[in-house]
Design an enzyme around this catalytic site. Structure first.
Site, PDB file in Angstrom:
ATOM      1  N   TYR A 135      -6.054  -6.738  14.373  1.00 54.75           N
ATOM      2  CA  TYR A 135      -4.932  -7.615  14.048  1.00 54.75           C
ATOM      3  C   TYR A 135      -4.901  -8.872  14.895  1.00 54.75           C
ATOM      4  O   TYR A 135      -5.241  -8.859  16.075  1.00 54.75           O
ATOM      5  CB  TYR A 135      -3.604  -6.881  14.254  1.00 54.75           C
ATOM      6  CG  TYR A 135      -3.291  -5.844  13.197  1.00 54.75           C
ATOM      7  CD1 TYR A 135      -3.244  -6.187  11.852  1.00 54.75           C
ATOM      8  CD2 TYR A 135      -3.036  -4.519  13.552  1.00 54.75           C
ATOM      9  CE1 TYR A 135      -2.954  -5.241  10.878  1.00 54.75           C
ATOM     10  CE2 TYR A 135      -2.739  -3.564  12.589  1.00 54.75           C
ATOM     11  CZ  TYR A 135      -2.694  -3.936  11.253  1.00 54.75           C
ATOM     12  OH  TYR A 135      -2.409  -3.003  10.299  1.00 54.75           O
ATOM     13  N   LYS A 192     -11.688  -5.019  -5.068  1.00 50.98           N
ATOM     14  CA  LYS A 192     -12.984  -5.157  -4.395  1.00 50.98           C
ATOM     15  C   LYS A 192     -14.133  -4.705  -5.292  1.00 50.98           C
ATOM     16  O   LYS A 192     -14.925  -3.827  -4.950  1.00 50.98           O
ATOM     17  CB  LYS A 192     -13.001  -4.411  -3.053  1.00 50.98           C
ATOM     18  CG  LYS A 192     -11.994  -4.989  -2.053  1.00 50.98           C
ATOM     19  CD  LYS A 192     -12.121  -4.358  -0.675  1.00 50.98           C
ATOM     20  CE  LYS A 192     -11.176  -4.964   0.340  1.00 50.98           C
ATOM     21  NZ  LYS A 192      -9.775  -4.541   0.184  1.00 50.98           N
ATOM     22  N   PHE A 193     -14.236  -5.351  -6.444  1.00 46.67           N
ATOM     23  CA  PHE A 193     -15.352  -5.104  -7.354  1.00 46.67           C
ATOM     24  C   PHE A 193     -16.654  -5.359  -6.602  1.00 46.67           C
ATOM     25  O   PHE A 193     -16.723  -6.265  -5.753  1.00 46.67           O
ATOM     26  CB  PHE A 193     -15.284  -6.050  -8.557  1.00 46.67           C
ATOM     27  CG  PHE A 193     -14.175  -5.746  -9.522  1.00 46.67           C
ATOM     28  CD1 PHE A 193     -14.303  -4.727 -10.452  1.00 46.67           C
ATOM     29  CD2 PHE A 193     -12.997  -6.484  -9.509  1.00 46.67           C
ATOM     30  CE1 PHE A 193     -13.286  -4.442 -11.356  1.00 46.67           C
ATOM     31  CE2 PHE A 193     -11.970  -6.207 -10.404  1.00 46.67           C
ATOM     32  CZ  PHE A 193     -12.114  -5.181 -11.325  1.00 46.67           C
ATOM     33  N   ILE A 252     -22.713  -4.543 -10.704  1.00 44.52           N
ATOM     34  CA  ILE A 252     -23.355  -5.607 -11.478  1.00 44.52           C
ATOM     35  C   ILE A 252     -22.326  -6.229 -12.425  1.00 44.52           C
ATOM     36  O   ILE A 252     -21.284  -5.619 -12.707  1.00 44.52           O
ATOM     37  CB  ILE A 252     -24.571  -5.070 -12.267  1.00 44.52           C
ATOM     38  CG1 ILE A 252     -24.141  -3.978 -13.252  1.00 44.52           C
ATOM     39  CG2 ILE A 252     -25.641  -4.544 -11.311  1.00 44.52           C
ATOM     40  CD1 ILE A 252     -25.218  -3.564 -14.235  1.00 44.52           C
ATOM     41  N   HIS A 279      -3.055  -1.911  -4.672  1.00 43.38           N
ATOM     42  CA  HIS A 279      -4.223  -1.043  -4.845  1.00 43.38           C
ATOM     43  C   HIS A 279      -3.786  -0.020  -5.889  1.00 43.38           C
ATOM     44  O   HIS A 279      -3.289   1.053  -5.540  1.00 43.38           O
ATOM     45  CB  HIS A 279      -4.577  -0.323  -3.536  1.00 43.38           C
ATOM     46  CG  HIS A 279      -5.300  -1.148  -2.526  1.00 43.38           C
ATOM     47  ND1 HIS A 279      -6.562  -1.682  -2.755  1.00 43.38           N
ATOM     48  CD2 HIS A 279      -4.983  -1.524  -1.261  1.00 43.38           C
ATOM     49  CE1 HIS A 279      -6.972  -2.337  -1.680  1.00 43.38           C
ATOM     50  NE2 HIS A 279      -6.023  -2.274  -0.761  1.00 43.38           N
ATOM     51  N   ASP A 309       0.838  -1.206   0.000  1.00 42.96           N
ATOM     52  CA  ASP A 309       0.000   0.000   0.000  1.00 42.96           C
ATOM     53  C   ASP A 309       0.871   1.253   0.000  1.00 42.96           C
ATOM     54  O   ASP A 309       0.965   1.974   0.994  1.00 42.96           O
ATOM     55  CB  ASP A 309      -0.932  -0.019   1.220  1.00 42.96           C
ATOM     56  CG  ASP A 309      -1.941  -1.163   1.150  1.00 42.96           C
ATOM     57  OD1 ASP A 309      -2.210  -1.651   0.034  1.00 42.96           O
ATOM     58  OD2 ASP A 309      -2.447  -1.591   2.201  1.00 42.96           O
TER      59      ASP A 309
HETATM   60  O1  S5P Z   1     -11.094  -7.321   5.372  1.00 50.81           O
HETATM   61  C1  S5P Z   1     -10.099  -6.918   4.803  1.00 50.81           C
HETATM   62  C2  S5P Z   1      -9.839  -7.199   3.474  1.00 50.81           C
HETATM   63  C3  S5P Z   1      -8.672  -6.740   2.878  1.00 50.81           C
HETATM   64  S1  S5P Z   1      -8.323  -7.255   1.281  1.00 50.81           S
HETATM   65  N1  S5P Z   1      -9.188  -6.173   5.481  1.00 50.81           N
HETATM   66  C4  S5P Z   1      -8.046  -5.673   4.905  1.00 50.81           C
HETATM   67  O2  S5P Z   1      -7.257  -5.014   5.609  1.00 50.81           O
HETATM   68  N2  S5P Z   1      -7.781  -5.933   3.576  1.00 50.81           N
HETATM   69  C5  S5P Z   1      -6.558  -5.386   2.898  1.00 50.81           C
HETATM   70  O3  S5P Z   1      -5.403  -5.896   3.560  1.00 50.81           O
HETATM   71  C6  S5P Z   1      -6.422  -3.862   2.944  1.00 50.81           C
HETATM   72  O4  S5P Z   1      -6.977  -3.305   1.773  1.00 50.81           O
HETATM   73  C7  S5P Z   1      -4.926  -3.642   3.061  1.00 50.81           C
HETATM   74  O5  S5P Z   1      -4.347  -3.529   1.780  1.00 50.81           O
HETATM   75  C8  S5P Z   1      -4.400  -4.900   3.725  1.00 50.81           C
HETATM   76  C9  S5P Z   1      -4.099  -4.774   5.213  1.00 50.81           C
HETATM   77  O6  S5P Z   1      -3.094  -3.844   5.471  1.00 50.81           O
HETATM   78  P1  S5P Z   1      -2.384  -3.706   6.911  1.00 50.81           P
HETATM   79  O7  S5P Z   1      -1.479  -2.523   6.741  1.00 50.81           O
HETATM   80  O8  S5P Z   1      -3.441  -3.491   7.933  1.00 50.81           O
HETATM   81  O9  S5P Z   1      -1.616  -4.991   7.131  1.00 50.81           O
END
Ligand code: S5P
Length: 264
Positions: free
Chosen positions: A220, A93-94, A97, A62, A38
């Protein structure tokens, strides 16, 4: 070491060729880490890929958060990923429709031409899966979809019955490689694995070695716990790219996930 032996029933029950590609890369590099890169510039992305490439099994992007996006600059990112044998996973994350999702696979970023994997929400109906697959079809490529069955963010609206519907859509589609699960909760991951069975991947964000509360609602859990609960890959962002030593961090996540897989 053979991927089939390490992954056991996941290897033999999984049909999608990209899932096998991922499992092979994971065994070769001894890591179940998908880097959530990111970052906001392509130069930083290329630099990070070159640093941690040996310790990760796939690259999640992204593309729409990159400030200096151009077709040429993005090609550098894609080539860096390919040099390290990484599948390219655009976390788009489409959610629209089917027909619109198909069109959105093209457009400015032309995701269909470089992404091997994308994410999609199930909210608009099951046809989003065929819409995305039609996008890859338009450029004679094949890709894999991860449906969001759970999320790591606090207060999300993905209820148990939504998760069940999502799994049933995925189960009936050859385009769906697997599901995103909530890596911050081993209980949720194991309940998801129970419902999904052996035949699809579960990849989990919401993972950090220092499992404190993330910012803006992120939660986390520990990477080993997610893998032991049935996740096949941890998606790690800040834990690596915000670290003072991204290489050491990537290696630590790789080691934690690899040893957890071997005890599973
Ligand atoms: O539920 C979700 C789904 C996704 S794909 N929670 C998330 O955090 N993500 C993705 O995982 C989010 O878009 C980001 O790119 C990554 C988590 O990042 P971090 O910095 O918190 O580890």
């Amino acid at each position: 070491m053979q991927a089939a032996d390490v992954w056991g029933s996941r290897w033999s029950s999984t049909a999608h060729p990209l899932s096998h590609r991922f499992m092979e890369a994971a065994v070769e590099k001894q890591t179940l880490v998908v880097l959530a890169a990111d970052l906001e510039t392509t130069a930083e992305l290329v630099q990070l890929i070159n640093q941690v490439g040996p310790h990760i099994a796939a690259l999640k992007t992204h593309v729409d958060m990159v400030e200096d996006y151009s077709k040429e600059a993005w090609r550098d990112v894609v080539e860096a990923a390919h040099r390290h044998g990484l599948l390219l996973f655009e976390d788009r994350k489409f959610a629209d429709i089917g027909r619109v999702s198909q069109t959105q696979m093209g457009g400015v970023y032309d995701i269909r031409s470089w992404a091997d994997i994308v994410t999609a929400h199930r909210v608009s109906g099951p046809d989003i899966v065929d819409g995305i697959a039609a996008g890859w079809d338009d450029v004679q490529r094949i890709g894999g979809i991860f449906l969001l069955a759970q999320m790591s963010s606090r207060g999300n609206l993905l209820t148990e019955s939504y998760t069940d519907e999502t799994i049933s859509t995925g189960a009936s589609s050859p385009h769906v490689m697997g599901y995103i699960g909530n890596g911050s909760s081993p209980d949720e991951v194991s309940s998801l694995r129970e419902k999904v069975g052996e035949g699809k991947m579960i990849w989990t964000p919401g993972v950090n070695l220092s499992a404190e509360e993330g910012i803006l609602g992120q939660r986390y859990g520990h990477p080993s716990d997610a893998i032991k609960a049935g996740s096949d890959a941890v998606i790690v962002g800040s834990g690596i790219h915000k670290s003072d030593d991204p290489v050491a961090a990537a290696k630590a996540y790789a080691d934690a996930t690899w040893s957890a897989l071997k005890t599973r």
